[in-house]
Design a protein around this motif. Sequence first.
Motif, mmCIF file in Angstrom:
data_model
loop_
_atom_site.group_PDB
_atom_site.id
_atom_site.type_symbol
_atom_site.label_atom_id
_atom_site.label_comp_id
_atom_site.label_asym_id
_atom_site.label_seq_id
_atom_site.Cartn_x
_atom_site.Cartn_y
_atom_site.Cartn_z
ATOM 1 N N LYS A 71 2.719 -2.170 4.726
ATOM 2 C CA LYS A 71 1.718 -3.235 4.743
ATOM 3 C C LYS A 71 0.546 -3.374 3.778
ATOM 4 C CE LYS A 71 -1.006 0.154 5.907
ATOM 5 N NZ LYS A 71 -0.879 1.312 5.215
ATOM 6 N N GLU B 197 -4.062 7.596 -3.361
ATOM 7 C CA GLU B 197 -4.511 7.351 -2.274
ATOM 8 C C GLU B 197 -4.142 8.710 -1.413
ATOM 9 O OE1 GLU B 197 -0.676 5.335 -1.155
ATOM 10 O OE2 GLU B 197 -1.440 3.384 -2.079
ATOM 11 N N ASP C 2 -0.119 12.900 4.387
ATOM 12 C CA ASP C 2 -0.195 11.415 4.839
ATOM 13 C C ASP C 2 1.311 11.096 4.737
ATOM 14 O OD1 ASP C 2 -0.431 8.679 4.717
ATOM 15 O OD2 ASP C 2 -1.736 8.547 3.150
ATOM 16 N N ASP D 67 -5.551 -1.066 0.217
ATOM 17 C CA ASP D 67 -4.432 -0.199 0.275
ATOM 18 C C ASP D 67 -2.785 -1.015 0.303
ATOM 19 O OD1 ASP D 67 -2.476 1.742 0.732
ATOM 20 O OD2 ASP D 67 -3.099 1.986 3.011
HETATM 21 MG MG LIG Z 1 0.225 4.804 2.769
#
Ligand SMILES: [Mg+2]
Length: 405
Positions: free
Chosen positions: A18, A186, A208, A13
């Motif tokens: 990050k 995602e 999200d 990811d």
């Molecule tokens: Mg994300």
Amino acid sequence: MITTNMNVVAGLDIGTSKVSIVIARVQQKTLEVIGVSSVACNGIKKGAVVNIEATTEAIKKAREEAELMSGVKISSAWAGVSASHVSSFNSTGMVAIRDKEVRRDDVERVVEAAQAVAIKEDRELLHVLPQTFIVDSQSSIRDPIGMSGVRLEVGAHLVAANSMTLINLRKCAYKANLQINGFILETLAAAEAVLSNDEKDLGVAVVDIGAASSDIIIYQNGSVVFSCVVPVGGAHLTHDISIGLRTPATNAEEIKIKFGAAMANLITDNDVIEVASVGGRSARSVSRSSLAEVIEPRAEEIITLIHDAIRKSGYADMLGAGVVLTGGASQLEGMAELAEYIIEMPVRKACALNIMGLKEVVNSPSYATVLGLILLGSEKQKNTPAMAKATTFIEKIKNEISQLF
Ligand SMILES: [Mg+2]
Ligand SMILES: Nc1ncnc2c1ncn2[C@@H]1O[C@H](COP(=O)(O)OP(=O)(O)OP(=O)(O)O)[C@@H](O)[C@H]1O
């Protein structure tokens, strides 16, 4: 160190805040997490690579740490694509049923027909997600195989990604010695990790809330019907704290996570926090309720924009299972309560379901996407015939080599 085998799968990811890599053994819908790493990265802005070197380094470090933890060497991973770099829309397809009874190849042909829409040259089709089928005049069919009729129709949700975004992500992974098996939206991955089948059937919106954006996906009758992105997230809250309390961004981030709240009236204690100042000035004391007063207007704005997007989708009245919040910023104290108040539907915060192994390490909504990438990736891996796998692999290598030189 052993190498990746059939049921050991890795997810990558590449988020705005990050890079996370998780390695897991997959058994049906359950993941046994054996390696986890999350490395801060400033080479990504809104899901796109803005610095190849920084992103490559972060992927390399994350891969090495996850490998060390798991004792498994990975050569490939399933990667996520941010909803900010995709366009999604609904399409339909229609074919004649060959033998008057729907077979698997009729279903494959009709799904292919639904893909026959003009997609811009700079886009690559990522997903074709069948919704419902129609056999002659009978609609709302989930699985048409074995049904009698002459005409088969399908409604599908199509997701196409920006080709250059994919090329740059692939390039960074390749430089970090990691092949990309394939890209997955995602939001689709996060939803796969946190939702139950009942919620998908009843109708649900998954949001999200990451660092740069809040990505929304809506399910109806078990299928994806809508997806979109709202370009605000946790980084905007940090920015407001930094300006409002005149403190450096790293301090603002820390204060937000430790003491922040989305609603000032939730703060019942009179705790005072030490806030570092800029330009060598001495630190100041600020009450938690003053911090919440800085956060609240932006948190309200984020939730209001999410609410508007859900309303505009046309599915707001059909969300029997309400809204499910995931992503790092959903952890802000009071975020779910604020969302419930503004959206006026049941809202729950969610981490990935069905996790074993290093469960405690990945027990955060920040890991929902990467865990979903593993779930969906392993499913794709299972469904790809061996010959197709070999061809795809050769094509990928060719692509990667041509992109690098
Ligand atoms: Mg994300
Ligand atoms: N406990 C917490 N309370 C409040 N905010 C948090 C907490 N933990 C993480 N965050 C925020 O969540 C955001 C990061 O979330 P996440 O890891 O889901 O984002 P990302 O995947 O890197 O970004 P994006 O999905 O936008 O590309 C950051 O803004 C961070 O400050």
